[in-house]
Design an enzyme around this catalytic site. Structure first.
Site, PDB file in Angstrom:
ATOM      1  N   TYR A 179       0.715  -1.174  -0.012  1.00  0.00           N
ATOM      2  CA  TYR A 179      -0.033  -0.034   0.038  1.00  0.00           C
ATOM      3  C   TYR A 179       0.905   1.445   0.012  1.00  0.00           C
ATOM      4  CZ  TYR A 179      -4.362   2.598   0.582  1.00  0.00           C
ATOM      5  OH  TYR A 179      -5.300   3.499   0.142  1.00  0.00           O
TER       6      TYR A 179
ATOM      7  N   LYS B 174      -3.203   8.434   2.614  1.00  0.00           N
ATOM      8  CA  LYS B 174      -4.466   8.306   3.433  1.00  0.00           C
ATOM      9  C   LYS B 174      -4.423   8.793   4.876  1.00  0.00           C
ATOM     10  CE  LYS B 174      -7.156   5.955   0.509  1.00  0.00           C
ATOM     11  NZ  LYS B 174      -8.407   6.837  -0.097  1.00  0.00           N
TER      12      LYS B 174
HETATM   13  P1  NAD Z   1     -12.524   3.147  -8.334  1.00  0.00           P
HETATM   14  O1  NAD Z   1     -11.100   3.207  -9.385  1.00  0.00           O
HETATM   15  O2  NAD Z   1     -13.673   3.004  -8.865  1.00  0.00           O
HETATM   16  O3  NAD Z   1     -12.519   4.849  -7.688  1.00  0.00           O
HETATM   17  C1  NAD Z   1     -11.227   5.453  -7.847  1.00  0.00           C
HETATM   18  C2  NAD Z   1     -11.907   7.035  -8.528  1.00  0.00           C
HETATM   19  O4  NAD Z   1     -10.904   7.878  -8.470  1.00  0.00           O
HETATM   20  C3  NAD Z   1     -11.941   6.631 -10.203  1.00  0.00           C
HETATM   21  O5  NAD Z   1     -13.277   7.060 -10.299  1.00  0.00           O
HETATM   22  C4  NAD Z   1     -10.914   7.511 -10.703  1.00  0.00           C
HETATM   23  O6  NAD Z   1     -11.653   8.130 -11.815  1.00  0.00           O
HETATM   24  C5  NAD Z   1     -11.059   8.759  -9.663  1.00  0.00           C
HETATM   25  N1  NAD Z   1      -9.679   9.514  -9.739  1.00  0.00           N
HETATM   26  C6  NAD Z   1      -8.448   9.346  -9.744  1.00  0.00           C
HETATM   27  N2  NAD Z   1      -7.789  10.228 -10.397  1.00  0.00           N
HETATM   28  C7  NAD Z   1      -8.382  11.219 -10.203  1.00  0.00           C
HETATM   29  C8  NAD Z   1      -8.332  12.907 -10.654  1.00  0.00           C
HETATM   30  N3  NAD Z   1      -7.235  13.055 -10.796  1.00  0.00           N
HETATM   31  N4  NAD Z   1      -9.564  13.463 -10.589  1.00  0.00           N
HETATM   32  C9  NAD Z   1     -10.709  13.034 -10.431  1.00  0.00           C
HETATM   33  N5  NAD Z   1     -10.856  11.622  -9.968  1.00  0.00           N
HETATM   34  C10 NAD Z   1      -9.878  10.995 -10.153  1.00  0.00           C
HETATM   35  O7  NAD Z   1     -11.951   2.467  -7.040  1.00  0.00           O
HETATM   36  P2  NAD Z   1     -12.542   2.503  -5.636  1.00  0.00           P
HETATM   37  O8  NAD Z   1     -12.175   1.375  -4.898  1.00  0.00           O
HETATM   38  O9  NAD Z   1     -14.170   2.809  -5.720  1.00  0.00           O
HETATM   39  O10 NAD Z   1     -11.897   3.436  -4.858  1.00  0.00           O
HETATM   40  C11 NAD Z   1     -12.544   4.779  -4.375  1.00  0.00           C
HETATM   41  C12 NAD Z   1     -12.048   5.220  -3.047  1.00  0.00           C
HETATM   42  O11 NAD Z   1     -12.218   4.088  -2.052  1.00  0.00           O
HETATM   43  C13 NAD Z   1     -10.551   5.557  -3.200  1.00  0.00           C
HETATM   44  O12 NAD Z   1     -10.569   6.703  -2.409  1.00  0.00           O
HETATM   45  C14 NAD Z   1      -9.954   4.253  -2.532  1.00  0.00           C
HETATM   46  O13 NAD Z   1      -8.736   4.816  -1.937  1.00  0.00           O
HETATM   47  C15 NAD Z   1     -11.201   3.902  -1.425  1.00  0.00           C
HETATM   48  N6  NAD Z   1     -11.079   2.468  -0.934  1.00  0.00           N
HETATM   49  C16 NAD Z   1     -11.059   1.413  -1.739  1.00  0.00           C
HETATM   50  C17 NAD Z   1     -10.981   0.616  -1.220  1.00  0.00           C
HETATM   51  C18 NAD Z   1     -10.864  -0.965  -1.861  1.00  0.00           C
HETATM   52  O14 NAD Z   1     -10.398  -2.115  -1.426  1.00  0.00           O
HETATM   53  N7  NAD Z   1     -11.381  -0.762  -3.231  1.00  0.00           N
HETATM   54  C19 NAD Z   1     -10.991   0.264   0.224  1.00  0.00           C
HETATM   55  C20 NAD Z   1     -10.882   1.157   1.122  1.00  0.00           C
HETATM   56  C21 NAD Z   1     -10.793   2.564   0.598  1.00  0.00           C
HETATM   57  C1  IMJ Z   2      -3.752  -0.897  -3.246  1.00  0.00           C
HETATM   58  C2  IMJ Z   2      -2.609  -1.026  -3.294  1.00  0.00           C
HETATM   59  C3  IMJ Z   2      -1.789  -2.080  -2.461  1.00  0.00           C
HETATM   60  C4  IMJ Z   2      -2.468  -2.860  -1.665  1.00  0.00           C
HETATM   61  C5  IMJ Z   2      -3.753  -2.607  -1.462  1.00  0.00           C
HETATM   62  C6  IMJ Z   2      -4.471  -1.827  -2.369  1.00  0.00           C
HETATM   63  N1  IMJ Z   2      -4.922  -2.834  -0.714  1.00  0.00           N
HETATM   64  C7  IMJ Z   2      -6.171  -2.369  -0.881  1.00  0.00           C
HETATM   65  C8  IMJ Z   2      -6.074  -1.386  -2.034  1.00  0.00           C
HETATM   66  C9  IMJ Z   2      -4.551  -4.129   0.244  1.00  0.00           C
HETATM   67  C10 IMJ Z   2      -7.204  -2.556  -0.344  1.00  0.00           C
HETATM   68  C11 IMJ Z   2      -7.093  -0.884  -2.522  1.00  0.00           C
HETATM   69  N2  IMJ Z   2      -6.903   0.824  -1.820  1.00  0.00           N
HETATM   70  C12 IMJ Z   2      -7.467   0.614  -0.516  1.00  0.00           C
HETATM   71  C13 IMJ Z   2      -6.532   1.785  -2.581  1.00  0.00           C
HETATM   72  O1  IMJ Z   2      -6.726   2.767  -1.909  1.00  0.00           O
HETATM   73  C14 IMJ Z   2      -6.141   1.971  -4.161  1.00  0.00           C
HETATM   74  C15 IMJ Z   2      -5.731   2.976  -4.318  1.00  0.00           C
HETATM   75  C16 IMJ Z   2      -5.104   2.958  -5.967  1.00  0.00           C
HETATM   76  C17 IMJ Z   2      -4.915   1.745  -6.711  1.00  0.00           C
HETATM   77  C18 IMJ Z   2      -4.397   1.935  -7.885  1.00  0.00           C
HETATM   78  C19 IMJ Z   2      -4.148   1.072  -8.876  1.00  0.00           C
HETATM   79  C20 IMJ Z   2      -3.988   1.421 -10.296  1.00  0.00           C
HETATM   80  C21 IMJ Z   2      -3.063   2.619 -10.555  1.00  0.00           C
HETATM   81  N3  IMJ Z   2      -2.876   3.501  -9.211  1.00  0.00           N
HETATM   82  C22 IMJ Z   2      -3.752   3.292  -8.118  1.00  0.00           C
HETATM   83  N4  IMJ Z   2      -3.582   4.156  -7.295  1.00  0.00           N
HETATM   84  C23 IMJ Z   2      -4.239   4.066  -6.163  1.00  0.00           C
HETATM   85  O2  IMJ Z   2      -2.308   2.859 -11.382  1.00  0.00           O
END
Ligand code: NAD
Ligand code: IMJ
Length: 255
Positions: A155, A162
Site C-alpha cells: 500500500y 491516506k
Molecule cells: P475506483 O477506481 O472505482 O475509484 C477511484 C476513482 O478515483 C475513479 O473514479 C477515478 O476516476 C478517480 N480519480 C483518480 N484520479 C482522479 C483525478 N485526478 N480527478 C478525479 N478523479 C480521479 O476504485 P474504488 O475502490 O471505488 O476507490 C474509491 C475510494 O475508495 C478511493 O479513495 C480508495 O482509496 C477508497 N478505498 C477503496 C478500497 C478498496 O479496497 N477498493 C478500500 C478502502 C478505501
Molecule cells: C492498493 C495497493 C496495494 C494494496 C492494497 C490496495 N490493498 C487495498 C488496496 C490491500 C485494499 C485498494 N485501496 C484501498 C486503494 O486505495 C487503492 C488505490 C490505488 C490503486 C491504484 C491501482 C492502479 C494505479 N494506481 C492506483 N492508485 C491508487 O495505477
C-alpha cells in the site's frame, strides 16, 4: 420507513464504473431520495458514467479532474445558480502503479507528491469550492483505508496519502463545524474495484480478511454505501471529524 435523504442534493466524485464504491454510494443515496450530481475523470470513462448517471436519474454529470482547480470552480459556479448542496462524497485516489509494488523506501519525490495531490489535497480543494454551496449545513465524506495507520504490504505511498487525508478530515471538520458542515471518512475493508485490480496478492488480502475479521467475511460495497447514507443523513448529525470503519471488524484485531 421514511427516506433518509429526501430533499437533499449530493455531489458524488469518483464514479468510474459499476464496481466503484462511489457508484454503490450513488445507488444508496438514490434509494433514500437524494438528488444526484456525478463527476467523472477524463474522456475514457465519460460514456460509462453518463450511462450510469442516466440510470440513477442524476441531474448532471460533470467532468472533473481534481488536480485542475478550474474544473472545481466551474462545477461550483454551475451549481450556485441551481440552489443548495447538502452532501459531497469524495471517492478518489491515485498513485503510480510502480509505487504500489516496489519497496516504499524507493518512492520518488514526484510519486509521493502525486499521491498526496490526488488522494489527499483534493479533499481540501473540493471542500473549499463546495462549502459555500452548503448554505443549510452539510456533510462531506471521503473514503480511506487501514493502510493509513498500519503497514499493509504494497500500500506504501497510498498509506502516507491516506494518513494525510484522515488528518485533513479532522482539520476540515474543525474549520467547517461552525457552518454546520460535518466532515467524516469511511475506512472500507478491501473490495475488488478497478483500484484493486492488478494489485499484487490482492486475493490473498481478501482471504486474510475473511479468515480473521470478527465477521469472518469481506465487506460489500452496499455496506459501505449504507454507512455513507448514515453519515450524510440527519442520523449522523452529531458525528464529525471521524473515521468510521466498515471492514467486518478487521481493524480491531491484534492477531
Ligand atoms: P475506483 O477506481 O472505482 O475509484 C477511484 C476513482 O478515483 C475513479 O473514479 C477515478 O476516476 C478517480 N480519480 C483518480 N484520479 C482522479 C483525478 N485526478 N480527478 C478525479 N478523479 C480521479 O476504485 P474504488 O475502490 O471505488 O476507490 C474509491 C475510494 O475508495 C478511493 O479513495 C480508495 O482509496 C477508497 N478505498 C477503496 C478500497 C478498496 O479496497 N477498493 C478500500 C478502502 C478505501
Ligand atoms: C492498493 C495497493 C496495494 C494494496 C492494497 C490496495 N490493498 C487495498 C488496496 C490491500 C485494499 C485498494 N485501496 C484501498 C486503494 O486505495 C487503492 C488505490 C490505488 C490503486 C491504484 C491501482 C492502479 C494505479 N494506481 C492506483 N492508485 C491508487 O495505477
Amino acid at each position: 420507513m421514511a427516506k433518509l435523504l429526501e430533499g437533499k442534493t449530493a455531489l458524488i466524485l469518483g464514479v468510474a464504473n459499476k464496481w466503484s464504491l462511489a457508484y454503490a454510494i450513488a445507488q444508496a443515496f438514490r434509494r433514500e431520495g437524494a438528488g444526484l450530481l456525478l463527476t467523472y475523470q477524463g474522456e475514457r470513462v465519460k460514456e460509462t458514467v453518463e450511462e450510469l448517471g442516466a440510470e440513477l436519474g442524476a441531474a448532471h454529470v460533470f467532468e472533473c479532474d481534481v488536480t485542475k482547480e478550474d474544473d472545481l470552480v466551474r462545477i461550483a459556479d454551475t451549481l450556485k445558480s441551481q440552489g443548495r448542496l447538502d452532501t459531497v462524497v469524495h471517492s478518489i485516489a491515485f498513485a503510480n502503479r510502480e509505487d504500489l509494488s516496489r519497496p516504499f523506501v524507493d518512492t520518488s519525490r514526484e510519486g509521493y507528491l502525486l499521491a498526496q495531490e490526488v488522494s489527499a489535497y483534493s479533499l481540501v480543494a473540493v471542500a473549499r469550492s463546495t462549502a459555500p454551496l452548503m448554505t443549510g449545513g452539510g456533510a462531506i465524506l471521503t473514503l480511506t483505508y487501514l493502510g493509513s495507520s498500519r503497514v499493509v504490504p504494497n500500500y506504501n505511498v497510498m498509506g502516507a496519502a491516506k494518513a494525510s487525508l484522515e488528518a485533513a478530515v479532522r482539520y476540515l471538520a474543525h474549520d467547517l463545524g461552525p457552518s454546520r458542515i460535518r466532515v467524516n471518512a469511511i475506512s472500507a475493508g478491501p473490495v475488488k474495484t478497478a483500484s484493486a485490480r492488478g494489485i499484487k496478492d490482492f486475493s490473498k488480502v481478501l482471504e486474510a480478511v475473511a479468515g480473521h475479521a470478527p465477521l469472518r467475511r469481506n465487506v460489500e460495497p452496499a455496506e459501505v454505501a449504507d454507512a455513507a447514507v448514515f453519515l450524510a443523513s440527519d442520523l449522523g448529525r452529531g458525528v464529525t471529524g471521524d473515521v468510521l470503519f466498515v471492514d467486518a471488524g478487521f481493524h480491531i484485531m491484534g492477531l
